[in-house]
Motif scaffolding. Structure first.
Motif, PDB file in Angstrom:
ATOM      1  N   ASP A 147       0.897  -1.086   0.113  1.00 46.97           N
ATOM      2  CA  ASP A 147       0.126   0.093   0.060  1.00 46.97           C
ATOM      3  C   ASP A 147       0.854   1.175   0.035  1.00 46.97           C
ATOM      4  N   PRO A 148       0.797   2.035  -1.047  1.00 41.43           N
ATOM      5  CA  PRO A 148       1.566   3.398  -1.183  1.00 41.43           C
ATOM      6  C   PRO A 148       1.320   4.310   0.174  1.00 41.43           C
ATOM      7  N   VAL A 149       0.269   4.060   0.898  1.00 40.59           N
ATOM      8  CA  VAL A 149       0.124   4.986   2.243  1.00 40.59           C
ATOM      9  C   VAL A 149       0.624   3.845   3.342  1.00 40.59           C
ATOM     10  N   ALA A 150       1.688   4.459   3.878  1.00 39.47           N
ATOM     11  CA  ALA A 150       2.307   3.771   5.113  1.00 39.47           C
ATOM     12  C   ALA A 150       1.364   3.866   6.199  1.00 39.47           C
ATOM     13  N   GLN A 177      -2.993  11.074   5.458  1.00 36.01           N
ATOM     14  CA  GLN A 177      -2.054  10.119   5.028  1.00 36.01           C
ATOM     15  C   GLN A 177      -0.789  10.184   4.766  1.00 36.01           C
ATOM     16  N   ILE A 178       0.244   9.182   5.458  1.00 35.07           N
ATOM     17  CA  ILE A 178       1.712   9.447   5.322  1.00 35.07           C
ATOM     18  C   ILE A 178       1.919   8.226   4.197  1.00 35.07           C
ATOM     19  N   HIS A 179       2.587   8.530   2.894  1.00 29.99           N
ATOM     20  CA  HIS A 179       2.902   7.912   1.989  1.00 29.99           C
ATOM     21  C   HIS A 179       4.334   7.404   2.158  1.00 29.99           C
ATOM     22  N   TRP A 180       4.608   6.156   1.678  1.00 33.26           N
ATOM     23  CA  TRP A 180       5.797   5.672   1.780  1.00 33.26           C
ATOM     24  C   TRP A 180       6.927   6.461   1.048  1.00 33.26           C
ATOM     25  N   LYS A 218       2.520  11.543  -4.985  1.00 31.91           N
ATOM     26  CA  LYS A 218       2.156  10.931  -6.016  1.00 31.91           C
ATOM     27  C   LYS A 218       3.294  10.594  -7.129  1.00 31.91           C
ATOM     28  N   GLY A 219       4.348  11.062  -6.501  1.00 33.08           N
ATOM     29  CA  GLY A 219       5.667  10.905  -7.650  1.00 33.08           C
ATOM     30  C   GLY A 219       5.892  11.994  -8.322  1.00 33.08           C
ATOM     31  N   GLY A 220       6.671  11.930  -9.309  1.00 40.32           N
ATOM     32  CA  GLY A 220       6.680  13.026 -10.173  1.00 40.32           C
ATOM     33  C   GLY A 220       7.944  13.992  -9.708  1.00 40.32           C
ATOM     34  N   MET A 221       9.117  13.522  -9.751  1.00 38.07           N
ATOM     35  CA  MET A 221      10.219  14.228  -9.179  1.00 38.07           C
ATOM     36  C   MET A 221      11.403  13.889 -10.222  1.00 38.07           C
ATOM     37  N   PHE A 271       9.236   2.209  -6.603  1.00 38.68           N
ATOM     38  CA  PHE A 271       9.010   0.722  -6.718  1.00 38.68           C
ATOM     39  C   PHE A 271       7.689   0.466  -5.858  1.00 38.68           C
ATOM     40  N   ILE A 272       7.506   0.972  -4.638  1.00 41.09           N
ATOM     41  CA  ILE A 272       6.403   0.897  -3.719  1.00 41.09           C
ATOM     42  C   ILE A 272       5.310   1.514  -4.609  1.00 41.09           C
ATOM     43  N   ASN A 273       5.396   2.697  -5.296  1.00 42.09           N
ATOM     44  CA  ASN A 273       4.528   3.340  -6.104  1.00 42.09           C
ATOM     45  C   ASN A 273       4.044   2.560  -7.206  1.00 42.09           C
ATOM     46  N   ALA A 274       4.859   1.676  -7.646  1.00 34.87           N
ATOM     47  CA  ALA A 274       4.715   0.893  -8.926  1.00 34.87           C
ATOM     48  C   ALA A 274       4.636   1.725  -9.975  1.00 34.87           C
TER      49      ALA A 274
END
Length: 268
Positions: free
Chosen positions: A8-11, A18-21, A93-96, A143-146
């Protein structure tokens, strides 16, 4: 074929929070770099205090986050962010972009070096061996965010990522980048920088190694769908941005050792 571990992307969820990985990986990278920097601080500059180091870490982290996000917006998907500017703030959501983050760090260090009357390249040589910690942690977050998966393949360790609309077996290129940009790059720079080196040499080696590692992995990484290949049917945006890194890094190392040799000849 290996089974992708459904993470789950949310740790952690605390009500609406929500705290994301992915965000936690940035904390791992910053915290790890901070710890290792503190171990080398006195060798770098005995006059520096822990407060000075904390100040440096803050500004570098700010440069990474702001530069990385803005770099991704400008280099990879400007149209989407112009259409919905609120997406710029959705970092979880990524994007860096690494290259954008690098520009942010360079600007932060340039300002910090001027403020503390320190050589820009001395500071960059101090920081460079610490960067792979954040790079490696970031790739685990990918990777966790796939996300940022590789091209379709039939290798035994291929995976089907849940975010892939085609549901093809693909290279886990995020793990390749973790191994190269994180583990291997850290080992090379940490060992190389344990002995005194000419100013700029460590920074130059970072540019060469990162550029080469990233360039290689891009051959098995799926290019961004909205960009595709930029030239020759294989050149990606990531590879294009790495070419100047490799060239500038090589030039920096050559110049660093040339100046060192000239200094020794003058002394002798």
């Amino acid at each position: 074929m290996l089974t992708y571990p459904q993470i789950d992307p949310v740790a952690l969820s605390l009500g609406p929070l929500q705290i994301h990985w992915y965000g936690l990986m940035y904390l791992v990278g910053i915290g790890g770099a901070w710890y290792l920097a503190s171990r080398r601080l006195k060798r770098f500059d005995p006059s520096w205090t822990s407060e000075t180091l904390s100040d440096l870490v803050f500004w570098v982290a700010l440069g990474v986050i702001a530069g990385g996000r803005l770099g991704y917006v400008l280099f990879y998907d400007l149209a989407a962010y112009l259409n919905d500017p609120s997406l710029v703030l959705q970092i979880w959501k990524g994007g860096m972009s690494f290259h954008g983050g690098l520009v942010g760090v360079l600007l932060a260090v340039l300002w910090f070096s001027h403020r503390h009357h320190k050589s820009f390249f001395q500071l960059m040589d101090f920081i460079a061996p610490l960067v792979p910690i954040g790079l490696g942690a970031g790739r685990i977050g990918n990777f966790i965010n796939a996300e940022l998966w590789g091209r379709a393949t039939d290798v035994p360790w291929a995976m089907v990522f849940p975010t892939d609309p085609a549901q093809l077996a693909r290279h886990p290129s995020q793990l390749y980048q973790f191994a190269l940009e994180g583990v291997a790059l850290f080992a090379i720079l940490w060992i190389y920088s344990r002995k005194p080196r000419p100013t700029m040499a460590v920074s130059g080696l970072f540019g060469i190694c990162y550029g080469v590692f990233r360039f290689i992995v891009e051959f098995v990484r799926e290019p961004d769908a909205h960009l595709g290949y930029l030239a020759f049917g294989w050149l990606t945006m990531g590879q294009l941005l790495c070419i100047p890194m490799i060239l500038v890094g090589a030039a920096m190392m050559w110049w660093a050792y040339r100046k060192e040799d000239a200094r020794h000849e003058t002394v002798s």
